[in-house]
Design a protein around this motif. Structure first.
Motif, PDB file in Angstrom:
ATOM      1  N   SER A 239       0.159  -5.268  -5.357  1.00 52.80           N
ATOM      2  CA  SER A 239       0.790  -3.973  -5.226  1.00 52.80           C
ATOM      3  C   SER A 239       0.296  -3.197  -6.449  1.00 52.80           C
ATOM      4  CB  SER A 239       2.315  -4.105  -5.245  1.00 52.80           C
ATOM      5  OG  SER A 239       2.868  -2.818  -5.397  1.00 52.80           O
TER       6      SER A 239
ATOM      7  N   ASN B  47       8.145 -13.224  -7.504  1.00 55.88           N
ATOM      8  CA  ASN B  47       9.170 -12.191  -7.527  1.00 55.88           C
ATOM      9  C   ASN B  47      10.402 -12.697  -6.787  1.00 55.88           C
ATOM     10  OD1 ASN B  47      10.576  -9.810  -7.429  1.00 55.88           O
ATOM     11  ND2 ASN B  47       8.992  -8.621  -6.409  1.00 55.88           N
TER      12      ASN B  47
ATOM     13  N   GLU C 254       2.853 -16.187  -4.674  1.00 61.15           N
ATOM     14  CA  GLU C 254       2.859 -15.301  -5.845  1.00 61.15           C
ATOM     15  C   GLU C 254       3.054 -16.191  -7.063  1.00 61.15           C
ATOM     16  OE1 GLU C 254       6.186 -12.622  -5.443  1.00 61.15           O
ATOM     17  OE2 GLU C 254       5.435 -11.788  -3.574  1.00 61.15           O
TER      18      GLU C 254
ATOM     19  N   ILE D 296      -1.363  -6.287   2.231  1.00 63.24           N
ATOM     20  CA  ILE D 296      -0.984  -7.649   2.646  1.00 63.24           C
ATOM     21  C   ILE D 296      -0.989  -7.756   4.180  1.00 63.24           C
ATOM     22  CG2 ILE D 296       0.895  -9.363   2.610  1.00 63.24           C
ATOM     23  CD1 ILE D 296       1.675  -8.028  -0.174  1.00 63.24           C
TER      24      ILE D 296
ATOM     25  N   ASP E 287      -0.902 -13.336  -4.569  1.00 63.87           N
ATOM     26  CA  ASP E 287      -0.441 -12.010  -4.981  1.00 63.87           C
ATOM     27  C   ASP E 287      -0.379 -12.019  -6.513  1.00 63.87           C
ATOM     28  OD1 ASP E 287       1.127  -9.810  -5.742  1.00 63.87           O
ATOM     29  OD2 ASP E 287       2.237  -9.809  -3.858  1.00 63.87           O
TER      30      ASP E 287
ATOM     31  N   THR F 107       0.207  -9.434  -8.540  1.00 57.98           N
ATOM     32  CA  THR F 107       0.837  -8.193  -9.014  1.00 57.98           C
ATOM     33  C   THR F 107       1.466  -8.336 -10.402  1.00 57.98           C
ATOM     34  OG1 THR F 107       1.313  -7.519  -6.745  1.00 57.98           O
ATOM     35  CG2 THR F 107       2.626  -6.482  -8.459  1.00 57.98           C
ATOM     36  N   PHE F 108       2.193  -9.437 -10.637  1.00 61.11           N
ATOM     37  CA  PHE F 108       2.962  -9.572 -11.886  1.00 61.11           C
ATOM     38  C   PHE F 108       2.066  -9.750 -13.114  1.00 61.11           C
ATOM     39  CE2 PHE F 108       7.615 -10.816 -10.822  1.00 61.11           C
ATOM     40  CZ  PHE F 108       7.677  -9.776  -9.921  1.00 61.11           C
TER      41      PHE F 108
ATOM     42  N   LEU G 268       1.933   4.995  -4.815  1.00 59.40           N
ATOM     43  CA  LEU G 268       1.995   3.750  -4.039  1.00 59.40           C
ATOM     44  C   LEU G 268       0.568   3.374  -3.685  1.00 59.40           C
ATOM     45  CD1 LEU G 268       4.992   4.747  -1.892  1.00 59.40           C
ATOM     46  CD2 LEU G 268       4.804   2.478  -2.857  1.00 59.40           C
ATOM     47  N   ALA G 269       0.203   2.124  -3.911  1.00 52.60           N
ATOM     48  CA  ALA G 269      -1.159   1.676  -3.593  1.00 52.60           C
ATOM     49  C   ALA G 269      -1.199   0.159  -3.507  1.00 52.60           C
ATOM     50  CB  ALA G 269      -2.140   2.155  -4.663  1.00 52.60           C
TER      51      ALA G 269
ATOM     52  N   THR H  72       0.863  -0.284  -6.972  1.00 48.66           N
ATOM     53  CA  THR H  72       1.984   0.596  -7.297  1.00 48.66           C
ATOM     54  C   THR H  72       2.550   0.235  -8.675  1.00 48.66           C
ATOM     55  OG1 THR H  72       2.533   0.433  -4.943  1.00 48.66           O
ATOM     56  CG2 THR H  72       4.237   1.354  -6.383  1.00 48.66           C
ATOM     57  N   LYS H  73       2.387  -1.037  -9.046  1.00 41.58           N
ATOM     58  CA  LYS H  73       3.054  -1.591 -10.225  1.00 41.58           C
ATOM     59  C   LYS H  73       2.189  -1.393 -11.482  1.00 41.58           C
ATOM     60  CE  LYS H  73       6.231  -2.755  -7.261  1.00 41.58           C
ATOM     61  NZ  LYS H  73       5.664  -2.926  -5.969  1.00 41.58           N
TER      62      LYS H  73
ATOM     63  N   LEU I 293       8.393  -2.028 -10.416  1.00 41.88           N
ATOM     64  CA  LEU I 293       8.201  -2.683 -11.712  1.00 41.88           C
ATOM     65  C   LEU I 293       6.837  -2.283 -12.252  1.00 41.88           C
ATOM     66  CD1 LEU I 293       6.149  -5.503 -11.126  1.00 41.88           C
ATOM     67  CD2 LEU I 293       8.095  -5.828  -9.618  1.00 41.88           C
TER      68      LEU I 293
ATOM     69  N   SER J 279      -0.592   1.074   0.238  1.00 51.54           N
ATOM     70  CA  SER J 279       0.512   0.401  -0.458  1.00 51.54           C
ATOM     71  C   SER J 279       0.196  -1.092  -0.530  1.00 51.54           C
ATOM     72  CB  SER J 279       1.837   0.598   0.294  1.00 51.54           C
ATOM     73  OG  SER J 279       1.797  -0.109   1.530  1.00 51.54           O
ATOM     74  N   GLY J 280       0.970  -1.801  -1.327  1.00 56.36           N
ATOM     75  CA  GLY J 280       0.801  -3.256  -1.387  1.00 56.36           C
ATOM     76  C   GLY J 280       1.051  -3.876  -0.024  1.00 56.36           C
ATOM     77  N   MET J 281       2.078  -3.398   0.677  1.00 55.22           N
ATOM     78  CA  MET J 281       2.398  -3.969   1.990  1.00 55.22           C
ATOM     79  C   MET J 281       1.292  -3.684   3.001  1.00 55.22           C
ATOM     80  SD  MET J 281       4.910  -5.865   1.548  1.00 55.22           S
ATOM     81  CE  MET J 281       4.702  -6.520   3.191  1.00 55.22           C
TER      82      MET J 281
ATOM     83  N   TYR K 119       7.989 -11.592  -2.697  1.00 52.00           N
ATOM     84  CA  TYR K 119       8.600 -10.278  -2.514  1.00 52.00           C
ATOM     85  C   TYR K 119       9.243 -10.211  -1.116  1.00 52.00           C
ATOM     86  CZ  TYR K 119       8.805  -5.305  -1.513  1.00 52.00           C
ATOM     87  OH  TYR K 119       9.220  -4.064  -1.125  1.00 52.00           O
TER      88      TYR K 119
HETATM   89  C1  LIG Z   1       4.898  -8.971  -5.862  1.00 56.15           C
HETATM   90  C2  LIG Z   1       4.859  -7.823  -4.913  1.00 56.15           C
HETATM   91  N1  LIG Z   1       3.938  -7.807  -3.925  1.00 56.15           N
HETATM   92  C3  LIG Z   1       3.874  -6.794  -3.036  1.00 56.15           C
HETATM   93  C4  LIG Z   1       4.761  -5.738  -3.082  1.00 56.15           C
HETATM   94  C5  LIG Z   1       4.651  -4.617  -2.084  1.00 56.15           C
HETATM   95  O1  LIG Z   1       3.985  -3.543  -2.667  1.00 56.15           O
HETATM   96  P1  LIG Z   1       4.215  -1.990  -2.274  1.00 56.15           P
HETATM   97  O2  LIG Z   1       5.608  -1.644  -2.636  1.00 56.15           O
HETATM   98  O3  LIG Z   1       3.172  -1.289  -3.080  1.00 56.15           O
HETATM   99  O4  LIG Z   1       3.973  -1.886  -0.809  1.00 56.15           O
HETATM  100  C6  LIG Z   1       5.740  -5.706  -4.093  1.00 56.15           C
HETATM  101  C7  LIG Z   1       6.690  -4.585  -4.166  1.00 56.15           C
HETATM  102  O5  LIG Z   1       7.643  -4.598  -4.916  1.00 56.15           O
HETATM  103  C8  LIG Z   1       5.782  -6.771  -5.023  1.00 56.15           C
HETATM  104  O6  LIG Z   1       6.699  -6.813  -6.011  1.00 56.15           O
END
Ligand SMILES: Cc1ncc(COP(=O)(O)O)c(C=O)c1O
Length: 400
Positions: free
Chosen positions: A206, A159, A155, A91, A184, A186-187, A218-219, A208-209, A338, A86-88, A112
């Protein structure tokens, strides 16, 4: 032609997605196994010692994971990549790799909620202190640096407010003080922004997004130097156990093959919807990096090649009317996460950013009525139609 010269779209389709050398299968198989066999104890010893290439156990890696990691490293323009469950997990593993008791970190105030909680609730137990500051304020950033500071974490866009930070400027400060910069991404995804080229040391996502893109996995991924990924991150990856499954690697790889197409459509739809919201009498505040009215539009143009699919706004009447609006949507789904093909909406104060103290949230623009919209790849007219009918249910007489 080597893949180094290929364009983003070509790398996304082909790197890590080569035909299977054993069978010729166009799409390489998912190596759905928990462990690997050896021909002899000598061979096992050599592979365990890293003197011979090979796989040992599913919690360490898999061929499918390696294929995904090669693809993402190529897309972000990094030396190496490591994928996580997962993203978490990604991180937390990066932080575990870099931090020791007594260290200090600087984290942006708008991140986040899970990342905020990681520093505030988990690493604080191990004597790691975090300063939450607006990293786009270079004076504040410089003043926050201590002899024990290890890294700056941010980020951009953040977020949920979509605040943008000048990555190159923060990187210069970090280099001057010998600090690592973690971004980060992700966006934006590497399709619209490449933090490593702007001076970041480590990029996290993340996946996942937008990378996965279909709301079915989830990744998380980390991109950085070969030394960091192979040496420093290896122990947290294998000892904390946040390994990604081979099947999920397959799905993320498949998602990435259409990332460029999807990001173009997310971007085009979001711009159209943001322009519609900008002129609407029931919208009190609006942030979309692609609007000329966005407060950091010049910076956006400088460091991003697109604006992404996220919009943040507040309905006139704040929280109460925001709830009426969300509750009346029919096509758009109320859900966290998202970057999916379908449009999602959420309320950060009661959902993703609940763990951030209310005073902190309000101070940094995460108002009680703020709504985050993740625009999907449906037809923009249909999405606007849904927004329109839900806004029509909102009573604004006497509301601010
Ligand atoms: C910007 C950002 N970083 C990290 C995460 C965490 O990722 P994950 O939900 O895949 O663990 C999120 C989750 O919403 C996120 O929006």
């Amino acid at each position: 032609m080597t893949h180094v010269n290929w364009s983003f779209e070509t790398k996304a389709v082909h790197v890590g997605s080569e035909p299977c050398p054993q069978t010729g299968a166009l799409v390489s198989p998912i190596y759905q196994t928990s462990t690997y066999t050896f021909k002899s104890t000598e061979e096992a010893g050599n592979i365990f010692a890293g003197e011979q290439a090979g796989y040992v156990y599913g919690r360490v890696s898999s061929p499918t994971q390696h294929e995904l990691e090669r693809k993402i490293a190529a897309l972000e323009g990094g030396e190496a990549c490591s994928a996580f469950a997962s993203g978490m997990a990604a991180i937390a593993s990066v932080c575990t790799a870099l931090l020791e008791s007594g260290d200090h970190v600087i984290c942006d105030t708008v991140v986040y909620g899970g990342t905020y909680g990681l520093f505030e609730k988990i690493f604080s137990k191990y004597n790691v202190e975090a300063s939450f500051i607006d990293t786009s304020d270079i004076e504040k950033l410089t003043n926050a640096i201590r002899p024990t500071t290890k890294f700056v974490y941010l980020e951009s866009p953040a977020n949920p407010t979509l605040k943008v930070v000048d990555i190159a400027e923060v990187s210069n400060v970090c280099k001057k003080h010998d600090l690592q910069l973690i971004v980060d991404n992700t966006f934006m995804t590497p399709y619209f922004q490449k933090p490593l080229e702007l001076g970041a040391d480590i990029v996290v996502h993340s996946a996942t997004k937008f990378m996965g893109g279909h709301g079915d996995l989830l990744a998380g991924v980390v991109v950085g130097s070969e030394r960091f990924i192979k040496e420093e991150l290896h122990d947290p990856l294998t000892k904390l156990g946040g390994i990604i499954s081979p099947f999920t690697c397959f799905l993320v790889k498949r998602g990435l093959q259409t990332l460029a197409l999807r990001m173009e459509k997310h971007n085009a739809n979001a711009l159209e919807i943001a322009r519609y919201l900008e002129g609407h009498s029931k919208i009190k505040s609006l942030a979309y990096p692609g609007l000329e009215s966005f407060s950091q539009y010049e910076l956006v143009k400088k460091q991003m090649s697109g604006y992404g699919g996220l919009i943040a706004f507040e309905v006139v009447g704040g929280l109460k009317n925001g709830q009426v609006f969300c509750d009346n949507l029919k096509l758009i789904q109320l859900a966290v996460s998202l970057g999916d093909v379908g449009t999602l909406i959420e309320h950060p104060a009661s959902m993703t950013h609940r763990s951030v103290p209310i005073e902190e949230r309000r101070k940094h623009g995460i108002t009680d009525g703020l709504i985050r919209l993740s625009v999907g790849i449906e037809n923009a007219t249909d999405i606007i139609g849904d927004i329109e009918q839900a806004l029509a249910k909102v009573e604004t007489k006497g509301a601010e």
